[in-house]
Write an enzyme that holds these catalytic residues in place. Structure first.
Site, PDB file in Angstrom:
ATOM      1  N   GLU A 192      45.766  44.565  37.745  1.00  0.00           N
ATOM      2  CA  GLU A 192      45.797  44.488  39.211  1.00  0.00           C
ATOM      3  C   GLU A 192      46.573  45.668  39.789  1.00  0.00           C
ATOM      4  O   GLU A 192      46.204  46.216  40.836  1.00  0.00           O
ATOM      5  CB  GLU A 192      46.408  43.169  39.680  1.00  0.00           C
ATOM      6  CG  GLU A 192      45.594  41.951  39.296  1.00  0.00           C
ATOM      7  CD  GLU A 192      44.157  41.993  39.820  1.00  0.00           C
ATOM      8  OE1 GLU A 192      43.928  42.469  40.938  1.00  0.00           O
ATOM      9  OE2 GLU A 192      43.256  41.547  39.084  1.00  0.00           O
ATOM     10  N   TRP A 195      44.191  48.268  40.055  1.00  0.00           N
ATOM     11  CA  TRP A 195      43.304  48.225  41.234  1.00  0.00           C
ATOM     12  C   TRP A 195      43.942  49.008  42.388  1.00  0.00           C
ATOM     13  O   TRP A 195      43.276  49.655  43.182  1.00  0.00           O
ATOM     14  CB  TRP A 195      43.040  46.776  41.668  1.00  0.00           C
ATOM     15  CG  TRP A 195      41.816  46.188  41.028  1.00  0.00           C
ATOM     16  CD1 TRP A 195      41.792  45.298  40.005  1.00  0.00           C
ATOM     17  CD2 TRP A 195      40.429  46.454  41.376  1.00  0.00           C
ATOM     18  NE1 TRP A 195      40.484  44.990  39.695  1.00  0.00           N
ATOM     19  CE2 TRP A 195      39.631  45.675  40.509  1.00  0.00           C
ATOM     20  CE3 TRP A 195      39.806  47.270  42.321  1.00  0.00           C
ATOM     21  CZ2 TRP A 195      38.234  45.695  40.573  1.00  0.00           C
ATOM     22  CZ3 TRP A 195      38.418  47.283  42.380  1.00  0.00           C
ATOM     23  CH2 TRP A 195      37.648  46.503  41.521  1.00  0.00           C
ATOM     24  N   TRP A 223      25.204  44.943  62.465  1.00  0.00           N
ATOM     25  CA  TRP A 223      26.398  44.156  62.782  1.00  0.00           C
ATOM     26  C   TRP A 223      26.260  43.579  64.184  1.00  0.00           C
ATOM     27  O   TRP A 223      25.623  44.192  65.049  1.00  0.00           O
ATOM     28  CB  TRP A 223      27.649  45.036  62.738  1.00  0.00           C
ATOM     29  CG  TRP A 223      27.952  45.671  61.415  1.00  0.00           C
ATOM     30  CD1 TRP A 223      27.941  47.021  61.143  1.00  0.00           C
ATOM     31  CD2 TRP A 223      28.339  45.024  60.189  1.00  0.00           C
ATOM     32  NE1 TRP A 223      28.291  47.244  59.825  1.00  0.00           N
ATOM     33  CE2 TRP A 223      28.543  46.035  59.212  1.00  0.00           C
ATOM     34  CE3 TRP A 223      28.522  43.697  59.807  1.00  0.00           C
ATOM     35  CZ2 TRP A 223      28.921  45.762  57.896  1.00  0.00           C
ATOM     36  CZ3 TRP A 223      28.902  43.428  58.497  1.00  0.00           C
ATOM     37  CH2 TRP A 223      29.098  44.444  57.563  1.00  0.00           C
ATOM     38  N   ASN A 258      45.488  36.620  47.743  1.00  0.00           N
ATOM     39  CA  ASN A 258      44.316  37.476  47.497  1.00  0.00           C
ATOM     40  C   ASN A 258      42.987  36.715  47.563  1.00  0.00           C
ATOM     41  O   ASN A 258      42.025  37.188  48.168  1.00  0.00           O
ATOM     42  CB  ASN A 258      44.455  38.153  46.131  1.00  0.00           C
ATOM     43  CG  ASN A 258      43.290  39.075  45.855  1.00  0.00           C
ATOM     44  OD1 ASN A 258      43.024  39.996  46.629  1.00  0.00           O
ATOM     45  ND2 ASN A 258      42.559  38.812  44.786  1.00  0.00           N
ATOM     46  N   TRP A 276      33.218  45.298  59.080  1.00  0.00           N
ATOM     47  CA  TRP A 276      34.427  45.174  58.258  1.00  0.00           C
ATOM     48  C   TRP A 276      35.594  45.951  58.867  1.00  0.00           C
ATOM     49  O   TRP A 276      36.754  45.587  58.675  1.00  0.00           O
ATOM     50  CB  TRP A 276      34.156  45.618  56.817  1.00  0.00           C
ATOM     51  CG  TRP A 276      33.695  47.041  56.663  1.00  0.00           C
ATOM     52  CD1 TRP A 276      32.417  47.476  56.541  1.00  0.00           C
ATOM     53  CD2 TRP A 276      34.514  48.225  56.625  1.00  0.00           C
ATOM     54  NE1 TRP A 276      32.371  48.841  56.435  1.00  0.00           N
ATOM     55  CE2 TRP A 276      33.652  49.329  56.478  1.00  0.00           C
ATOM     56  CE3 TRP A 276      35.885  48.478  56.701  1.00  0.00           C
ATOM     57  CZ2 TRP A 276      34.108  50.653  56.404  1.00  0.00           C
ATOM     58  CZ3 TRP A 276      36.342  49.783  56.637  1.00  0.00           C
ATOM     59  CH2 TRP A 276      35.463  50.855  56.489  1.00  0.00           C
ATOM     60  N   TRP A 299      38.518  45.817  51.791  1.00  0.00           N
ATOM     61  CA  TRP A 299      37.577  45.369  52.834  1.00  0.00           C
ATOM     62  C   TRP A 299      36.172  45.847  52.510  1.00  0.00           C
ATOM     63  O   TRP A 299      35.202  45.089  52.608  1.00  0.00           O
ATOM     64  CB  TRP A 299      38.015  45.862  54.227  1.00  0.00           C
ATOM     65  CG  TRP A 299      38.898  44.843  54.877  1.00  0.00           C
ATOM     66  CD1 TRP A 299      40.269  44.831  54.883  1.00  0.00           C
ATOM     67  CD2 TRP A 299      38.474  43.652  55.554  1.00  0.00           C
ATOM     68  NE1 TRP A 299      40.712  43.711  55.525  1.00  0.00           N
ATOM     69  CE2 TRP A 299      39.644  42.967  55.956  1.00  0.00           C
ATOM     70  CE3 TRP A 299      37.242  43.099  55.866  1.00  0.00           C
ATOM     71  CZ2 TRP A 299      39.600  41.758  56.652  1.00  0.00           C
ATOM     72  CZ3 TRP A 299      37.189  41.893  56.559  1.00  0.00           C
ATOM     73  CH2 TRP A 299      38.358  41.237  56.943  1.00  0.00           C
TER      74      TRP A 299
HETATM   75  C1  LIG Z   1      40.309  42.124  52.360  1.00  0.00           C
HETATM   76  C2  LIG Z   1      41.506  42.496  51.500  1.00  0.00           C
HETATM   77  C3  LIG Z   1      42.501  43.313  52.009  1.00  0.00           C
HETATM   78  C4  LIG Z   1      43.597  43.676  51.216  1.00  0.00           C
HETATM   79  N1  LIG Z   1      44.567  44.484  51.754  1.00  0.00           N
HETATM   80  C5  LIG Z   1      45.623  44.859  50.982  1.00  0.00           C
HETATM   81  C6  LIG Z   1      46.651  45.691  51.511  1.00  0.00           C
HETATM   82  O1  LIG Z   1      46.608  46.141  52.670  1.00  0.00           O
HETATM   83  N2  LIG Z   1      47.705  45.991  50.696  1.00  0.00           N
HETATM   84  C7  LIG Z   1      47.792  45.543  49.408  1.00  0.00           C
HETATM   85  O2  LIG Z   1      48.776  45.841  48.719  1.00  0.00           O
HETATM   86  N3  LIG Z   1      46.814  44.788  48.888  1.00  0.00           N
HETATM   87  C8  LIG Z   1      45.743  44.418  49.619  1.00  0.00           C
HETATM   88  N4  LIG Z   1      44.782  43.609  49.083  1.00  0.00           N
HETATM   89  C9  LIG Z   1      44.833  43.284  47.647  1.00  0.00           C
HETATM   90  C10 LIG Z   1      45.564  41.988  47.278  1.00  0.00           C
HETATM   91  O3  LIG Z   1      45.133  40.924  48.064  1.00  0.00           O
HETATM   92  C11 LIG Z   1      47.090  42.099  47.369  1.00  0.00           C
HETATM   93  O4  LIG Z   1      47.542  43.265  46.734  1.00  0.00           O
HETATM   94  C12 LIG Z   1      47.740  40.889  46.695  1.00  0.00           C
HETATM   95  O5  LIG Z   1      47.317  39.691  47.286  1.00  0.00           O
HETATM   96  C13 LIG Z   1      49.237  41.013  46.797  1.00  0.00           C
HETATM   97  O6  LIG Z   1      49.848  39.888  46.236  1.00  0.00           O
HETATM   98  P1  LIG Z   1      50.755  40.018  44.955  1.00  0.00           P
HETATM   99  O7  LIG Z   1      51.728  41.135  45.129  1.00  0.00           O
HETATM  100  O8  LIG Z   1      51.299  38.674  44.660  1.00  0.00           O
HETATM  101  O9  LIG Z   1      49.671  40.450  43.857  1.00  0.00           O
HETATM  102  P2  LIG Z   1      49.650  40.312  42.281  1.00  0.00           P
HETATM  103  O10 LIG Z   1      48.473  39.475  41.946  1.00  0.00           O
HETATM  104  O11 LIG Z   1      50.949  39.928  41.734  1.00  0.00           O
HETATM  105  O12 LIG Z   1      49.285  41.801  41.819  1.00  0.00           O
HETATM  106  C14 LIG Z   1      50.289  42.790  41.549  1.00  0.00           C
HETATM  107  C15 LIG Z   1      50.075  44.008  42.415  1.00  0.00           C
HETATM  108  O13 LIG Z   1      48.821  44.611  42.112  1.00  0.00           O
HETATM  109  C16 LIG Z   1      48.261  45.167  43.300  1.00  0.00           C
HETATM  110  N5  LIG Z   1      46.985  44.487  43.582  1.00  0.00           N
HETATM  111  C17 LIG Z   1      46.640  43.219  43.281  1.00  0.00           C
HETATM  112  N6  LIG Z   1      45.355  42.970  43.637  1.00  0.00           N
HETATM  113  C18 LIG Z   1      44.896  44.119  44.180  1.00  0.00           C
HETATM  114  C19 LIG Z   1      43.648  44.511  44.732  1.00  0.00           C
HETATM  115  N7  LIG Z   1      42.590  43.676  44.773  1.00  0.00           N
HETATM  116  N8  LIG Z   1      43.518  45.762  45.219  1.00  0.00           N
HETATM  117  C20 LIG Z   1      44.558  46.638  45.184  1.00  0.00           C
HETATM  118  N9  LIG Z   1      45.773  46.327  44.651  1.00  0.00           N
HETATM  119  C21 LIG Z   1      45.938  45.091  44.158  1.00  0.00           C
HETATM  120  C22 LIG Z   1      49.242  44.920  44.423  1.00  0.00           C
HETATM  121  O14 LIG Z   1      50.057  46.063  44.562  1.00  0.00           O
HETATM  122  C23 LIG Z   1      50.037  43.725  43.902  1.00  0.00           C
HETATM  123  O15 LIG Z   1      51.340  43.652  44.439  1.00  0.00           O
HETATM  124  C24 LIG Z   1      43.672  43.221  49.870  1.00  0.00           C
HETATM  125  C25 LIG Z   1      42.659  42.385  49.370  1.00  0.00           C
HETATM  126  C26 LIG Z   1      41.598  42.018  50.170  1.00  0.00           C
HETATM  127  C27 LIG Z   1      40.518  41.136  49.595  1.00  0.00           C
END
Ligand SMILES: Cc1cc2nc3c(=O)[nH]c(=O)nc-3n(C[C@H](O)[C@H](O)[C@H](O)COP(=O)(O)OP(=O)(O)OC[C@H]3O[C@@H](n4cnc5c(N)ncnc54)[C@H](O)[C@@H]3O)c2cc1C
Length: 397
Positions: A192, A195, A223, A258, A276, A299
């Site tokens: 993650e 990602w 849209w 997420n 979006w 997004w």
């Molecule tokens: C529509 C949408 C918008 C989002 N906008 C953002 C945003 O503005 N900023 C953001 O940091 N994340 C964003 N995310 C990704 C993700 O939802 C969050 O990073 C995550 O929920 C953060 O929670 P956590 O730190 O507990 O994640 P954990 O599950 O603990 O993951 C660890 C770290 O990995 C990174 N990560 C995890 N999932 C993703 C992902 N899908 N894409 C990119 N990085 C990821 C984050 O830095 C996160 O802190 C978005 C996802 C969606 C579907």
């Protein structure tokens, strides 16, 4: 500042968003012209977005091979020893409280203050707590919005550089190598983090990621424009409890789980057929982790227009998603307390309950909680039709 401090060198961490890059390039040129030594270095990412290349020399557009390449190539650098002392320059400074940055009328930040401990220590504590237990169940529980500590909640700390991804990687790898962490759970967690890196690769090579469709075919998408629907979505009044719970969690705490982000993003772009970019902009304004790369990349991924995206025709059903990932209803009950007394069976679809059940639960649809803004089956067909239109317009273009 330069005059006051007498500085002759300025160093900073690189930023990758186009607007940030332009600002930093301007500062660099200006300081260099004044004869200062200036250097920017990587710090926010594991590798620079131009470092990892495909065999053909381009950047990766698909996550899985990118992740494989990153895993093979990346070795976290050893941390430098802690300096014995740091003597900062003596400059006159306002105290932060004098700036009156905290909102007062109204104080909309109370929920944020309860949910977060900003700063380096808060970030280090979060990582330690997460690696101490939840990481081992991460692959099983990471999709459960009702399990708040199942994910790390490091995103705002990473966003503001209160912890770096290299620190996260190092600590996690160390735990695996020492046999303290289950490798599969820990590597899922690091994927993650990857990602996030991948999103920066996409942003760097597509500076307009927050505005322009990565897949240009999406310019043909019909849209809709519907202010009322957008307002209902952003204010958590769609009548779909899992969507409304997510949007209210976002407003109250600056965060959304997420899985729920994916559900609400799918709802905006597919059920409501709104662009979006509108959702991206709302998240940008309200998330504490609003990130110039992860936000637009995610997004576009959900909307179907992004790199390695979920296909547009995969339309999340907010009812079955809610039943699957919030089976006990704890998440919805927390953020939609007006539905608290509904039996689990109806919690994700209150309109399916009979009048007597609604009455006992104190729910009056259209009064205490909205009717669904659109029927799911109808919305699904409309979205699929729109996608057909996109395809026809693309072939005709
Ligand atoms: C529509 C949408 C918008 C989002 N906008 C953002 C945003 O503005 N900023 C953001 O940091 N994340 C964003 N995310 C990704 C993700 O939802 C969050 O990073 C995550 O929920 C953060 O929670 P956590 O730190 O507990 O994640 P954990 O599950 O603990 O993951 C660890 C770290 O990995 C990174 N990560 C995890 N999932 C993703 C992902 N899908 N894409 C990119 N990085 C990821 C984050 O830095 C996160 O802190 C978005 C996802 C969606 C579907």
């Amino acid at each position: 500042m330069l005059k006051e401090t007498g500085a002759d060198c300025v160093f900073w961490n690189r930023r990758y968003d186009k607007a940030e890059r332009d600002v930093d390039a301007g500062i660099k040129a200006d300081l260099t012209a004044r004869g200062l030594t200036v250097a920017s270095r990587g710090g926010r990412l594991l590798t620079e977005p131009w470092d990892i290349r495909t065999g053909a020399g381009g950047y990766y557009k698909v996550f899985t091979p990118y992740w494989r390449a990153l895993r093979a190539a990346y070795v976290p650098p050893d941390p430098l020893p802690r300096p014995a002392s740091l003597s900062g320059p003596k400059v006159k400074s306002d105290s932060l409280s004098e700036w009156g940055l905290h909102p007062t009328r109204p104080d909309w930040a109370g929920g944020l203050a309860e949910a977060w401990v900003p700063g380096e220590q808060g970030a280090a504590d979060r990582l330690a707590e997460f690696l101490d237990g939840p990481v081992s169940q991460y692959p099983d529980l990471r999709n459960r919005p009702d399990r708040e500590s199942a994910t790390s909640r490091l995103s705002p700390h990473l966003r503001f550089g209160e912890i770096g991804p290299a620190q996260v990687w190092r600590a996690t790898r160390h735990g695996i190598d020492m046999g303290h962490l289950d490798e599969s759970g820990a590597m899922t967690f690091l994927s993650e983090i990857a990602w996030r890196e991948f999103s920066y690769v996409l942003l760097y090579h597509n500076p307009d990621l927050a505005d322009e469709n990565y897949n240009p075919a999406f310019r043909h998408m019909p849209w809709r424009s519907d202010r009322d629907a957008y307002d209902a979505w952003s204010e958590g009044r769609t009548g779909y409890p899992i969507v409304d719970a997510g949007m209210r969690q976002l407003w109250h705490t600056g965060f959304m789980h997420n899985r729920v982000r994916m559900i609400v993003a799918s709802f905006l772009t597919k059920h409501l057929l709104l662009p979006w970019q509108m959702g991206e902009a709302w998240f940008w304004d309200t998330l504490v982790d609003a990130d110039p790369a992860s936000n637009p990349a995610s997004w576009q991924w959900t909307a179907g227009s992004g790199a390695d995206a979920a296909p547009y025709f995969r339309i999340f059903n907010p009812i079955t998603q809610g039943r699957k990932f919030d089976a006990s209803g704890d998440y919805v009950r927390r953020w939609c307390p007006e539905l608290e007394d509904l039996p689990d069976k109806y919690l994700h679809a209150p309109w399916e309950a009979d009048a007597a059940t609604l009455k006992v639960a104190g729910v009056a649809l259209g009064d205490t909680y909205p009717h669904p803004i659109i029927e799911h089956a109808l919305a699904r067909l409309r979205a699929l039709d729109a996608y057909d239109t996109l395809k026809q317009r693309r072939s005709a273009a």
